[in-house]
Scaffold this active site. Structure first.
Site, PDB file in Angstrom:
ATOM      1  N   ARG A 117       0.851  -1.212   0.000  1.00  0.00           N
ATOM      2  CA  ARG A 117       0.000   0.000   0.000  1.00  0.00           C
ATOM      3  C   ARG A 117       0.875   1.247   0.000  1.00  0.00           C
ATOM      4  O   ARG A 117       0.762   2.057  -0.900  1.00  0.00           O
ATOM      5  CB  ARG A 117      -1.021  -0.037   1.149  1.00  0.00           C
ATOM      6  CG  ARG A 117      -1.952   1.137   1.080  1.00  0.00           C
ATOM      7  CD  ARG A 117      -3.205   1.110   1.964  1.00  0.00           C
ATOM      8  NE  ARG A 117      -3.431  -0.061   2.744  1.00  0.00           N
ATOM      9  CZ  ARG A 117      -3.014  -0.227   4.006  1.00  0.00           C
ATOM     10  NH1 ARG A 117      -2.321   0.709   4.608  1.00  0.00           N
ATOM     11  NH2 ARG A 117      -3.298  -1.322   4.664  1.00  0.00           N
ATOM     12  N   TYR A 140     -12.274  23.053 -13.916  1.00  0.00           N
ATOM     13  CA  TYR A 140     -12.701  21.669 -14.163  1.00  0.00           C
ATOM     14  C   TYR A 140     -13.910  21.373 -13.274  1.00  0.00           C
ATOM     15  O   TYR A 140     -13.815  21.460 -12.042  1.00  0.00           O
ATOM     16  CB  TYR A 140     -11.532  20.739 -13.844  1.00  0.00           C
ATOM     17  CG  TYR A 140     -11.793  19.280 -14.120  1.00  0.00           C
ATOM     18  CD1 TYR A 140     -11.817  18.794 -15.427  1.00  0.00           C
ATOM     19  CD2 TYR A 140     -12.010  18.381 -13.084  1.00  0.00           C
ATOM     20  CE1 TYR A 140     -12.053  17.455 -15.683  1.00  0.00           C
ATOM     21  CE2 TYR A 140     -12.244  17.042 -13.334  1.00  0.00           C
ATOM     22  CZ  TYR A 140     -12.259  16.591 -14.641  1.00  0.00           C
ATOM     23  OH  TYR A 140     -12.491  15.262 -14.878  1.00  0.00           O
ATOM     24  N   ASP A 172      -3.620  23.514 -10.019  1.00  0.00           N
ATOM     25  CA  ASP A 172      -3.914  22.433 -10.965  1.00  0.00           C
ATOM     26  C   ASP A 172      -3.308  22.849 -12.301  1.00  0.00           C
ATOM     27  O   ASP A 172      -3.801  23.755 -12.978  1.00  0.00           O
ATOM     28  CB  ASP A 172      -5.440  22.235 -11.077  1.00  0.00           C
ATOM     29  CG  ASP A 172      -5.800  21.068 -11.996  1.00  0.00           C
ATOM     30  OD1 ASP A 172      -4.960  20.676 -12.830  1.00  0.00           O
ATOM     31  OD2 ASP A 172      -6.936  20.569 -11.883  1.00  0.00           O
ATOM     32  N   LYS A 217      -4.043  12.762 -18.121  1.00  0.00           N
ATOM     33  CA  LYS A 217      -4.072  13.611 -19.305  1.00  0.00           C
ATOM     34  C   LYS A 217      -2.721  13.558 -20.012  1.00  0.00           C
ATOM     35  O   LYS A 217      -2.253  12.481 -20.318  1.00  0.00           O
ATOM     36  CB  LYS A 217      -4.519  15.018 -18.905  1.00  0.00           C
ATOM     37  CG  LYS A 217      -5.777  15.030 -18.018  1.00  0.00           C
ATOM     38  CD  LYS A 217      -7.024  14.500 -18.719  1.00  0.00           C
ATOM     39  CE  LYS A 217      -8.178  14.215 -17.767  1.00  0.00           C
ATOM     40  NZ  LYS A 217      -8.572  15.334 -16.918  1.00  0.00           N
TER      41      LYS A 217
HETATM   42  C1  LIG Z   1      -9.159  15.457 -15.695  1.00  0.00           C
HETATM   43  C2  LIG Z   1      -8.878  16.592 -14.800  1.00  0.00           C
HETATM   44  C3  LIG Z   1      -8.950  16.450 -13.412  1.00  0.00           C
HETATM   45  C4  LIG Z   1      -9.367  15.167 -12.736  1.00  0.00           C
HETATM   46  O1  LIG Z   1      -8.485  14.140 -12.997  1.00  0.00           O
HETATM   47  P1  LIG Z   1      -8.919  12.567 -13.075  1.00  0.00           P
HETATM   48  O2  LIG Z   1      -7.637  11.908 -13.367  1.00  0.00           O
HETATM   49  O3  LIG Z   1      -9.945  12.453 -14.164  1.00  0.00           O
HETATM   50  O4  LIG Z   1      -9.487  12.225 -11.744  1.00  0.00           O
HETATM   51  C5  LIG Z   1      -8.664  17.574 -12.634  1.00  0.00           C
HETATM   52  N1  LIG Z   1      -8.322  18.744 -13.198  1.00  0.00           N
HETATM   53  C6  LIG Z   1      -8.250  18.915 -14.532  1.00  0.00           C
HETATM   54  C7  LIG Z   1      -7.867  20.246 -15.089  1.00  0.00           C
HETATM   55  C8  LIG Z   1      -8.523  17.848 -15.377  1.00  0.00           C
HETATM   56  O5  LIG Z   1      -8.461  18.016 -16.698  1.00  0.00           O
END
Ligand SMILES: *Cc1c(COP(=O)(O)O)cnc(C)c1O
Length: 380
Positions: A53, A105, A178, A203
């Site tokens: 873990r 987002y 982010d 992404k």
């Molecule tokens: C996709 C995304 C998220 C969330 O990520 P996941 O891997 O889908 O949980 C958060 N912020 C942005 C800008 C995103 O494009």
């Protein structure tokens, strides 16, 4: 040569590091064991590994690469971007206050609102791309976290991270960014003052639309960071070794992919801007973008690969354009090698997204092919 001296392209091309001495392999091995043995004196055979873990070598290797790329002290991987965001916000005590950027987002906003309501945490939303508005919101009282997303999704607003850091400092908050739509190749928020940077590695970092993941990287190891680390090990929001291995494999071409995507995106943006069927293009790489100068300074390698455009006409016109596309896949997400188109209003109709807005994520295809596809879809 120390990792620290390497340029991102080099670090990435050899992501995972040294030769596996046991096999001689030039890529890292995967150790799927959930538990690790001890010797006859009950001493772990490898002091770093007790139970999977919290302990897996390839997960740590991927975290190390991401921390180096962002210029941070440490990184932690999670099984999704949302799990990374949740891990950070779970450190906010009941009765705390967080300031989050509006129009980001959608699932981030939704989850933070719901979580904070359960915890009696005050959430304030502000257009953080307006530095004065963010500063005013921060000066209203102490806060735990200032959360910004740049460029923002799907509005493509750019937040001045140095200014956001000043605002966060003024209310004693951590600045968390982010940076998913920027990638570590185009912006390094920690170097601009941020305390924590987050990516959905689902992404562009993985880049092949086949691994869900998220990462937090911290500038310094602080008590909040240690709390996140302990909670991850305890609550178990961990990435598995196979995913981490795929992520490392994807990262080896990250710099190359981002270069190509940025090039393609610039060509597509110019094409769309001149197209008679297009009302406007939201892309910080265009001179017409209100924050073009800031984007150029903060994202010297290019404005990214994500953009939105408004089609002339109605909701139906926009859906028809998306429906006619042959190369762009109609799907949510971004940052993959394949180009995607999305009608955001269908997904989040209540957030003020224009009905004629199409968001596109530009991949590594040939730019002329992408432009031809957009042209035929809009009836050239
Ligand atoms: C996709 C995304 C998220 C969330 O990520 P996941 O891997 O889908 O949980 C958060 N912020 C942005 C800008 C995103 O494009």
């Amino acid at each position: 040569m120390d990792f620290k001296d390497m340029q991102p392209e080099t670090l990435l091309a050899q992501a995972g590091g040294a030769i596996d001495m046991q096999s001689g392999g030039v890529v890292p091995p995967i150790q799927p064991a959930t538990t690790y043995a001890r010797d006859e004196n009950y001493t772990p055979l490898n002091a770093d590994n007790i139970y999977s873990r919290p302990h897996n070598d390839v997960v740590r290797q991927a975290e190390h690469v991401l921390a180096e790329l962002e210029g941070g002290a440490a990184g932690l991987l999670f099984p999704s971007g949302m799990a990374a965001i949740a891990a950070l916000f779970r450190t906010v005590p009941s009765g705390g206050r967080v300031i989050i950027q509006s129009g980001i987002y959608w699932n981030t906003t939704k989850w933070i609102r719901e979580f904070c309501a359960r915890r009696q945490i005050v959430v304030e939303e502000v257009d953080a791309s307006d530095a004065a508005a963010l500063a005013a919101m921060c000066s209203a009282g102490p806060a735990n976290i200032v959360w910004v997303e740049t460029p923002s999704n799907p509005w493509l607003k750019v937040t001045d991270l140095a200014a956001a850091k000043k605002a966060a400092d003024s209310c004693g908050a951590l600045l968390a960014v982010d940076s998913t739509a920027a990638s570590p190749i185009l912006t390094n928020p920690l170097k601009l003052g941020a305390d924590i940077v987050m990516h959905s590695t689902t992404k562009v970092i993985n880049g092949h639309s086949d691994v869900l993941g998220g990462v937090l990287v911290t500038k310094e190891v602080t008590p909040v960071w240690q709390e996140i680390e302990i909670d991850r090990a305890g609550a178990g929001a961990v990435m598995g070794p196979f995913e981490a291995w795929l992520l490392l494999r994807g990262m080896r071409t990250l710099a190359l992919r981002v270069d190509r995507m940025v090039d393609n995106a610039m060509k597509v943006a110019h094409y769309l801007e001149d197209h008679p069927q297009v009302e406007s293009v939201l892309f910080p790489g265009l001179e017409s973008h209100p924050q073009h100068a800031l984007a150029k300074a903060q994202m010297p390698g290019g404005a990214g690969f994500l953009m939105s455009f408004l089609v002339k006409g109605s909701r139906e016109t926009a859906l028809q354009v998306a429906g006619k596309m042959k190369l762009f896949h109609r799907a949510t997400s971004l940052g993959g090698v394949e180009s995607l188109v999305e009608h955001r209003h269908t997904i989040e109709p209540h957030t003020g997204i224009p009905e004629t807005l199409l968001r596109i994520s530009i991949g590594v295809e040939n730019a002329d092919d992408l432009i031809a596809d957009l042209g035929q879809a809009m009836g050239q």
